[in-house]
Scaffold this motif. Structure first.
Motif, PDB file in Angstrom:
ATOM      1  N   SER A  84       0.609   0.836  -2.549  1.00  0.00           N
ATOM      2  CA  SER A  84      -0.083   1.858  -1.546  1.00  0.00           C
ATOM      3  C   SER A  84      -1.536   1.883  -1.747  1.00  0.00           C
ATOM      4  O   SER A  84      -2.421   2.459  -1.342  1.00  0.00           O
ATOM      5  CB  SER A  84       0.588   3.342  -1.893  1.00  0.00           C
ATOM      6  OG  SER A  84       0.428   3.496  -3.270  1.00  0.00           O
ATOM      7  N   GLU A  85      -2.105   1.030  -2.674  1.00  0.00           N
ATOM      8  CA  GLU A  85      -3.316   0.884  -3.130  1.00  0.00           C
ATOM      9  C   GLU A  85      -4.344   0.618  -1.964  1.00  0.00           C
ATOM     10  O   GLU A  85      -5.232   1.391  -1.716  1.00  0.00           O
ATOM     11  CB  GLU A  85      -3.779   0.233  -4.143  1.00  0.00           C
ATOM     12  CG  GLU A  85      -3.418   0.742  -5.453  1.00  0.00           C
ATOM     13  CD  GLU A  85      -3.441  -0.356  -6.608  1.00  0.00           C
ATOM     14  OE1 GLU A  85      -4.050  -1.667  -6.296  1.00  0.00           O
ATOM     15  OE2 GLU A  85      -3.288  -0.199  -7.959  1.00  0.00           O
ATOM     16  N   LYS A  86      -3.784  -0.278  -1.089  1.00  0.00           N
ATOM     17  CA  LYS A  86      -4.807  -0.714   0.014  1.00  0.00           C
ATOM     18  C   LYS A  86      -5.128   0.339   1.385  1.00  0.00           C
ATOM     19  O   LYS A  86      -6.115   0.508   1.670  1.00  0.00           O
ATOM     20  CB  LYS A  86      -4.240  -2.067   0.620  1.00  0.00           C
ATOM     21  CG  LYS A  86      -5.133  -2.685   1.694  1.00  0.00           C
ATOM     22  CD  LYS A  86      -6.339  -3.605   0.818  1.00  0.00           C
ATOM     23  CE  LYS A  86      -7.036  -4.320   2.036  1.00  0.00           C
ATOM     24  NZ  LYS A  86      -8.139  -4.853   1.454  1.00  0.00           N
ATOM     25  N   ILE A  87      -3.880   0.979   1.528  1.00  0.00           N
ATOM     26  CA  ILE A  87      -3.865   1.798   2.789  1.00  0.00           C
ATOM     27  C   ILE A  87      -3.616   3.332   2.450  1.00  0.00           C
ATOM     28  O   ILE A  87      -3.868   4.173   3.262  1.00  0.00           O
ATOM     29  CB  ILE A  87      -2.767   1.396   3.484  1.00  0.00           C
ATOM     30  CG1 ILE A  87      -1.324   1.571   2.838  1.00  0.00           C
ATOM     31  CG2 ILE A  87      -2.655   0.130   4.108  1.00  0.00           C
ATOM     32  CD1 ILE A  87       0.035   1.350   3.862  1.00  0.00           C
ATOM     33  N   GLY A  88      -3.348   3.718   1.128  1.00  0.00           N
ATOM     34  CA  GLY A  88      -3.360   4.939   0.680  1.00  0.00           C
ATOM     35  C   GLY A  88      -1.856   5.376   0.797  1.00  0.00           C
ATOM     36  O   GLY A  88      -1.122   5.242   1.652  1.00  0.00           O
ATOM     37  N   ILE A  89      -1.200   6.185  -0.134  1.00  0.00           N
ATOM     38  CA  ILE A  89      -0.021   6.697  -0.382  1.00  0.00           C
ATOM     39  C   ILE A  89       0.264   7.787   0.813  1.00  0.00           C
ATOM     40  O   ILE A  89       1.617   7.660   1.330  1.00  0.00           O
ATOM     41  CB  ILE A  89       0.213   7.230  -1.379  1.00  0.00           C
ATOM     42  CG1 ILE A  89       1.974   7.223  -1.919  1.00  0.00           C
ATOM     43  CG2 ILE A  89      -0.410   8.839  -1.639  1.00  0.00           C
ATOM     44  CD1 ILE A  89       2.204   7.594  -3.313  1.00  0.00           C
ATOM     45  N   PHE A  94       8.111   5.940   4.531  1.00  0.00           N
ATOM     46  CA  PHE A  94       9.452   5.919   4.131  1.00  0.00           C
ATOM     47  C   PHE A  94       9.494   4.758   3.019  1.00  0.00           C
ATOM     48  O   PHE A  94       8.872   3.858   2.776  1.00  0.00           O
ATOM     49  CB  PHE A  94      10.181   5.070   5.389  1.00  0.00           C
ATOM     50  CG  PHE A  94      11.689   4.735   5.166  1.00  0.00           C
ATOM     51  CD1 PHE A  94      12.602   5.783   5.147  1.00  0.00           C
ATOM     52  CD2 PHE A  94      11.876   3.448   5.298  1.00  0.00           C
ATOM     53  CE1 PHE A  94      13.808   5.562   4.907  1.00  0.00           C
ATOM     54  CE2 PHE A  94      13.317   3.076   5.275  1.00  0.00           C
ATOM     55  CZ  PHE A  94      14.168   4.191   5.054  1.00  0.00           C
ATOM     56  N   LEU A  95      10.578   5.191   2.181  1.00  0.00           N
ATOM     57  CA  LEU A  95      10.821   4.207   1.005  1.00  0.00           C
ATOM     58  C   LEU A  95      12.353   4.035   1.066  1.00  0.00           C
ATOM     59  O   LEU A  95      13.182   4.787   1.182  1.00  0.00           O
ATOM     60  CB  LEU A  95      10.588   5.030  -0.306  1.00  0.00           C
ATOM     61  CG  LEU A  95      11.021   4.314  -1.654  1.00  0.00           C
ATOM     62  CD1 LEU A  95      10.374   2.821  -1.810  1.00  0.00           C
ATOM     63  CD2 LEU A  95      10.887   5.312  -2.553  1.00  0.00           C
ATOM     64  N   VAL A 116      10.341   8.881  -5.580  1.00  0.00           N
ATOM     65  CA  VAL A 116       9.200   9.879  -4.556  1.00  0.00           C
ATOM     66  C   VAL A 116       8.861  11.118  -5.111  1.00  0.00           C
ATOM     67  O   VAL A 116       7.379  11.178  -5.133  1.00  0.00           O
ATOM     68  CB  VAL A 116      10.203  10.386  -3.341  1.00  0.00           C
ATOM     69  CG1 VAL A 116       9.592  11.322  -2.569  1.00  0.00           C
ATOM     70  CG2 VAL A 116      10.636   9.136  -2.411  1.00  0.00           C
ATOM     71  N   MET A 117       9.443  11.742  -6.089  1.00  0.00           N
ATOM     72  CA  MET A 117       8.994  13.105  -6.640  1.00  0.00           C
ATOM     73  C   MET A 117       7.769  12.418  -7.644  1.00  0.00           C
ATOM     74  O   MET A 117       6.772  13.247  -7.815  1.00  0.00           O
ATOM     75  CB  MET A 117      10.089  13.792  -7.475  1.00  0.00           C
ATOM     76  CG  MET A 117      10.926  14.360  -6.331  1.00  0.00           C
ATOM     77  SD  MET A 117      12.176  15.439  -7.317  1.00  0.00           S
ATOM     78  CE  MET A 117      13.415  14.210  -8.076  1.00  0.00           C
ATOM     79  N   LYS A 122       5.269  11.183   0.233  1.00  0.00           N
ATOM     80  CA  LYS A 122       5.504  12.210   1.244  1.00  0.00           C
ATOM     81  C   LYS A 122       6.188  11.372   2.333  1.00  0.00           C
ATOM     82  O   LYS A 122       5.553  10.965   3.257  1.00  0.00           O
ATOM     83  CB  LYS A 122       4.276  13.051   1.980  1.00  0.00           C
ATOM     84  CG  LYS A 122       3.558  13.594   0.641  1.00  0.00           C
ATOM     85  CD  LYS A 122       4.126  14.786  -0.298  1.00  0.00           C
ATOM     86  CE  LYS A 122       3.430  15.532  -1.237  1.00  0.00           C
ATOM     87  NZ  LYS A 122       4.213  16.290  -1.704  1.00  0.00           N
ATOM     88  N   THR A 123       7.519  11.634   2.472  1.00  0.00           N
ATOM     89  CA  THR A 123       8.378  10.717   3.405  1.00  0.00           C
ATOM     90  C   THR A 123       8.433  11.543   4.809  1.00  0.00           C
ATOM     91  O   THR A 123       8.870  12.673   4.881  1.00  0.00           O
ATOM     92  CB  THR A 123       9.525  10.170   2.829  1.00  0.00           C
ATOM     93  OG1 THR A 123      10.296  11.215   2.652  1.00  0.00           O
ATOM     94  CG2 THR A 123       9.383   9.248   1.695  1.00  0.00           C
ATOM     95  N   ASP A 124       8.361  10.664   5.880  1.00  0.00           N
ATOM     96  CA  ASP A 124       8.622  11.380   7.222  1.00  0.00           C
ATOM     97  C   ASP A 124      10.079  11.398   7.444  1.00  0.00           C
ATOM     98  O   ASP A 124      10.546  12.376   8.378  1.00  0.00           O
ATOM     99  CB  ASP A 124       8.059  10.612   8.238  1.00  0.00           C
ATOM    100  CG  ASP A 124       6.449  10.641   8.130  1.00  0.00           C
ATOM    101  OD1 ASP A 124       6.092  11.650   8.881  1.00  0.00           O
ATOM    102  OD2 ASP A 124       5.828   9.686   7.735  1.00  0.00           O
TER     103      ASP A 124
END
Length: 352
Positions: A84-89, A94-95, A116-117, A122-124
């Motif tokens: 997630s470093e390149k685009i931001g978490i 979705f995971l 996730v926690m 934050k998943t959609d």
């Protein structure tokens, strides 16, 4: 909307020479000198140089994790952080986590929820956990993540791992009917994982290196039992090399090429599950697929280096292709996973 693989991150515990592992699993004081020599002979014929394992080799016959950082939750947290470093978490919605064997014992809430926690993801849509789909699990997880990207125009992470050392079987009695099966599985299977960042076309400009476009997936299932757990021992029947490759070819490889009107010769990269040399050899047969030694070379190489990693195996081969950043624009490839069940899955891709 197009979907791309933007980053791949593999994660591995320490690797050891297979001869050393055989000595630790079958020490003379427990197994006897004769069995120790027999196991070393098995190890030599495996054609595996090094094997990543999370097991504490000094605690055998007790099975326990050697390092806290090799707990699958820690692996998952590291994968999410780095991908997630390149685009931001905040741009990952979705995971998907897939595996067959895990050292995770606190299974409620499930492993994916724990990841996730603890990462703040934050998943959609609800994150998913795919367990026991055999060596096709990674491709199935990848498919679900790709479908999310298309529908929600956000990034997704697919994380596939296996920790096969957690089902090691220490059988030292040659009269035990599971004796040879235990030796085979103890030496063959390894530990590790592969995380993949998938992005929609709208995020493509954030990456300045070549990307892989995922074009089509094919998933199927044919009931079969030559790969199974029996009385706590992992069993691989000798007939599986004759039974599984033809099914995989007919169910998830040839159909996808036919539907897309792509000749077999157009597929230059084969991220094929490296279950072992005997399995790979079958895909050379003209009546099955007719692949060349060169087309299978990366799967052979990954098996020689890492052994059979189960679910993430084919993704480990894909990572090898992905790490080669030369201009491969237009080059097509296939990811193919198959195993217990029999679950099987494939993905057709193209380099941008």
């Amino acid at each position: 909307m197009k979907v791309y693989i933007a980053r791949i991150k593999k994660i591995l515990p320490p690797s050891y020479d297979l001869d050393y592992i055989s000595e630790k699993i079958y020490p003379k004081e427990l197994a006897g000198e004769k069995i120790t020599k027999l196991v070393k002979k098995f190890a030599k014929n495996m054609h595996i140089k090094q094997k990543p394992t999370a097991i504490d080799l000094d605690s055998i016959p007790e099975i326990k994790l050697k390092r806290k950082e090799d707990h699958p939750k820690e692996w998952g947290k590291k994968i999410v952080k780095e991908l997630s470093e390149k685009i931001g978490i905040e741009n990952i919605g979705f995971l998907s986590v897939a595996y067959n064997v895990t050292y995770n014992k606190d299974f409620l809430p499930n492993l994916t929820s724990q990841i996730v926690m603890e990462t703040g993801l934050k998943t959609d849509i609800p994150p998913e956990e795919l367990a026991y789909y055999g060596c096709a699990a990674g491709v199935i997880s990848l498919k679900n993540a790709a479908e999310f990207c298309k529908k929600f125009n956000k990034a997704a992470i697919s994380f596939t791992f296996d920790q096969c050392s957690n089902i090691a079987s220490f059988i030292y009695d040659p009269k035990n009917p599971m004796f040879k099966e235990a030796i085979k599985s103890n030496l063959l299977f390894s530990d590790g994982g592969v995380g993949i960042l998938l992005i929609p076309e709208s995020m493509k400009s954030k990456f300045d290196h070549p990307l892989i476009e995922l074009i089509e997936f094919k998933i199927d299932h044919v009931p079969g039992n030559t790969i199974r757990m029996e009385n706590g021992v992992f069993v691989l029947e000798n007939s599986l090399k004759d039974e599984i490759p033809p099914i995989v070819s007919e169910k998830v490889i040839k159909p996808i090429l036919s539907e897309k009107d792509i000749p077999l010769s157009d597929i230059k990269e084969w991220a094929l599950h490296q279950g072992g040399p005997a399995i790979l050899e079958e895909f050379k047969k003209p009546e099955i697929l007719g692949l060349s030694e060169e087309q299978l070379s990366t799967s052979y190489e990954m098996f020689n280096i890492y052994g059979n990693m189960s679910a993430p195996s084919c993704l480990l081969v894909l990572d090898k292709y992905f790490s080669n950043k030369e201009n491969k624009s237009g080059t097509k490839g296939m990811i193919v996973g198959f195993g217990a069940g029999y679950y099987m899955a494939s993905a057709l891709y193209k380099w941008e």
